[in-house]
Scaffold this active site. Sequence first.
Site, PDB file in Angstrom:
ATOM      1  N   ASN A 261       0.853  -1.191   0.000  1.00 51.20           N
ATOM      2  CA  ASN A 261       0.000   0.000   0.000  1.00 51.20           C
ATOM      3  C   ASN A 261       0.888   1.241   0.000  1.00 51.20           C
ATOM      4  OD1 ASN A 261       0.591   0.734   2.881  1.00 51.20           O
ATOM      5  ND2 ASN A 261      -0.364  -1.251   3.220  1.00 51.20           N
TER       6      ASN A 261
ATOM      7  N   ASP B  30      -3.346  -6.402   3.789  1.00 53.39           N
ATOM      8  CA  ASP B  30      -4.387  -7.247   4.369  1.00 53.39           C
ATOM      9  C   ASP B  30      -4.397  -8.692   3.880  1.00 53.39           C
ATOM     10  OD1 ASP B  30      -5.739  -5.280   6.009  1.00 53.39           O
ATOM     11  OD2 ASP B  30      -6.185  -4.282   4.113  1.00 53.39           O
TER      12      ASP B  30
ATOM     13  N   LYS C 221       8.464 -15.897 -12.068  1.00 55.90           N
ATOM     14  CA  LYS C 221       7.748 -14.691 -12.487  1.00 55.90           C
ATOM     15  C   LYS C 221       6.633 -15.061 -13.472  1.00 55.90           C
ATOM     16  CE  LYS C 221       8.453 -10.155 -14.535  1.00 55.90           C
ATOM     17  NZ  LYS C 221       8.064 -10.209 -15.922  1.00 55.90           N
TER      18      LYS C 221
ATOM     19  N   ASP D 132      -4.285 -10.479  12.220  1.00 57.09           N
ATOM     20  CA  ASP D 132      -4.386  -9.130  12.772  1.00 57.09           C
ATOM     21  C   ASP D 132      -3.318  -8.985  13.862  1.00 57.09           C
ATOM     22  OD1 ASP D 132      -5.073  -6.813  14.236  1.00 57.09           O
ATOM     23  OD2 ASP D 132      -7.104  -6.934  13.428  1.00 57.09           O
TER      24      ASP D 132
ATOM     25  N   LYS E 290     -14.009   0.005  15.505  1.00 52.30           N
ATOM     26  CA  LYS E 290     -12.687  -0.632  15.404  1.00 52.30           C
ATOM     27  C   LYS E 290     -11.986  -0.640  16.762  1.00 52.30           C
ATOM     28  CE  LYS E 290     -10.799  -0.453  11.310  1.00 52.30           C
ATOM     29  NZ  LYS E 290     -10.109  -0.019  10.098  1.00 52.30           N
TER      30      LYS E 290
ATOM     31  N   LYS F 295     -10.966  -4.184  18.270  1.00 45.32           N
ATOM     32  CA  LYS F 295      -9.517  -4.473  18.344  1.00 45.32           C
ATOM     33  C   LYS F 295      -9.070  -4.588  19.803  1.00 45.32           C
ATOM     34  CE  LYS F 295      -8.063  -3.673  13.848  1.00 45.32           C
ATOM     35  NZ  LYS F 295      -7.020  -4.274  13.037  1.00 45.32           N
TER      36      LYS F 295
HETATM   37  N1  CTP Z   1      -3.469  -3.944  11.762  1.00 45.77           N
HETATM   38  C1  CTP Z   1      -2.785  -5.049  12.176  1.00 45.77           C
HETATM   39  N2  CTP Z   1      -2.799  -6.179  11.436  1.00 45.77           N
HETATM   40  C2  CTP Z   1      -3.493  -6.224  10.288  1.00 45.77           C
HETATM   41  C3  CTP Z   1      -4.203  -5.091   9.838  1.00 45.77           C
HETATM   42  C4  CTP Z   1      -4.176  -3.963  10.601  1.00 45.77           C
HETATM   43  O1  CTP Z   1      -2.149  -4.995  13.235  1.00 45.77           O
HETATM   44  N3  CTP Z   1      -3.488  -7.354   9.581  1.00 45.77           N
HETATM   45  C5  CTP Z   1      -3.466  -2.758  12.629  1.00 45.77           C
HETATM   46  C6  CTP Z   1      -2.902  -1.500  11.985  1.00 45.77           C
HETATM   47  O2  CTP Z   1      -1.522  -1.385  12.240  1.00 45.77           O
HETATM   48  C7  CTP Z   1      -3.686  -0.402  12.692  1.00 45.77           C
HETATM   49  C8  CTP Z   1      -5.013  -1.068  13.002  1.00 45.77           C
HETATM   50  O3  CTP Z   1      -4.794  -2.467  12.956  1.00 45.77           O
HETATM   51  O4  CTP Z   1      -3.075  -0.043  13.911  1.00 45.77           O
HETATM   52  C9  CTP Z   1      -6.135  -0.728  12.086  1.00 45.77           C
HETATM   53  O5  CTP Z   1      -5.744  -0.953  10.753  1.00 45.77           O
HETATM   54  P1  CTP Z   1      -6.786  -0.814   9.571  1.00 45.77           P
HETATM   55  O6  CTP Z   1      -6.090  -1.103   8.287  1.00 45.77           O
HETATM   56  O7  CTP Z   1      -7.532   0.469   9.710  1.00 45.77           O
HETATM   57  O8  CTP Z   1      -7.815  -1.931   9.946  1.00 45.77           O
HETATM   58  P2  CTP Z   1      -8.056  -3.378   9.455  1.00 45.77           P
HETATM   59  O9  CTP Z   1      -7.927  -4.257  10.649  1.00 45.77           O
HETATM   60  O10 CTP Z   1      -7.180  -3.743   8.295  1.00 45.77           O
HETATM   61  O11 CTP Z   1      -9.563  -3.318   9.054  1.00 45.77           O
HETATM   62  P3  CTP Z   1     -10.295  -2.808   7.701  1.00 45.77           P
HETATM   63  O12 CTP Z   1      -9.247  -2.588   6.648  1.00 45.77           O
HETATM   64  O13 CTP Z   1     -11.216  -3.901   7.378  1.00 45.77           O
HETATM   65  O14 CTP Z   1     -10.977  -1.539   8.106  1.00 45.77           O
END
Ligand code: CTP
Length: 425
Positions: free
Chosen positions: A227, A298, A308, A327, A359, A363
């Site tokens: 990203n 994600d 490749k 997560d 969230k 979380k």
């Molecule tokens: N995060 C994490 N592990 C993941 C995804 C996210 O630890 N696999 C953490 C990020 O570092 C951030 C928080 O979770 O501190 C929220 O990240 P975000 O991308 O907003 O949330 P997601 O859990 O990916 O949820 P979504 O994209 O579905 O909103």
Amino acid sequence: MRTEGAPRPTACPDPLVGRRILVAITGSIAAVKMPLLVSALAKRGAEVRCVVTPSAAALVSPVALASLSRHQCYLDADQWSPQAPRPLHVELAEWAELVLLAPLSATSLGRWVHGLADTLLASTLLATEAPVVAAAAMNTSMWQAPPVQRNWQVLSTFERVLALGPAQGLLACDRQGDGRMAEPEQLLMALESVALWGWQRDWQGLDLVVSAGPTREALDPARFLSNGSTGLMGVLLAQAARLRGASVHLVHGPLQVHPGLLEGLICTPVQTAAQMQAALMAAQGQVDAIAMAAAVADHRRVEPMAHKLSKLALGDLWAEGWEQVPDLLAGLVASRPPGQTILGFAAYSGDGLAAAREKLRHKGCDWLFANPIDQPDAGFGSPGNQGWLLGPGGQEIEMQPASKLAIAHQLLTALRPPQLSQPGP
Ligand code: CTP
């Protein structure tokens, strides 16, 4: 990506605009880096004056410094002018809101620590009540010499002083070792930090782990899923905590920030979410706080391709063979020791506040900083940020557009564990 020196949108004020900054340069070869730093300060809208010792004037041109600061550069010969109504060192000392003392040589360190006032620069340092960012630079053996180390220890007890020890590297004397002046990007960041926060070390004695940047998941040997995170917000959060006295461990994916901004941090570079998870779990131990600023990718391939893929074969890849990455934040919350504070981040576009509240709840972290990535002065690579900090007991703190370093300081103030006794400004 917008770089650190790029013009800032007006909604995100630069903390150095209009600040009166005295740049004090002493006799170390690192003085040759100072004209460009002076120029950077002037371009950012600071008012700059320069003062140099006789040895510094032999290394770097006072004419260049005068031209780049748009003002006379002061030398020892200027100190006792019969035309001046007040002593120049007192004028300069009172004029300065911030002092950047860089490079700081062994001699000038010794003078300051022992209260000697035999140059314009030395007497100005004694006379000023402004905060000083001081960056040592010298040959490795000189730096390691017991008298210099003693003087440096004494300097670190001075109020109003942010002392930046030298970095490692190849020195002009061909030594490889400690002695390089902190990088100009580090000095600008430290000045900005002092302008925003001061010199108080309210995180002294605390350990913080910060994750920053994106993670990358390989598709094949040439391609990856990631990203647009540059890691700047996490890096500045780590640096702000370090300058406030914390011991900081930064676990980071591939960053797009100047390497000088990493100086002084304990860094663990990683690529994938699995590597980041392992590094964070290993670091979690008994640290006082964790800030998950990383933008974790994600999804990942269950099995990355060994060879490749052609562009046609790549099209077939999207249908199957994917899994969600774990997560990391939820895992850290589940395994945290008592008393550990955990901050999560939530990047959103559109109206994200309701989703951020949810969230924070699911979380299970203590704090969540929800920040928009679709505003002109916030988001990936921008020097600014804004958003909402959601916290314990339903706290919701709105953070107006500000530099990422300013936001970092606001986050640290909210997060400061309660056992800390020494509040900041
Ligand atoms: N995060 C994490 N592990 C993941 C995804 C996210 O630890 N696999 C953490 C990020 O570092 C951030 C928080 O979770 O501190 C929220 O990240 P975000 O991308 O907003 O949330 P997601 O859990 O990916 O949820 P979504 O994209 O579905 O909103």
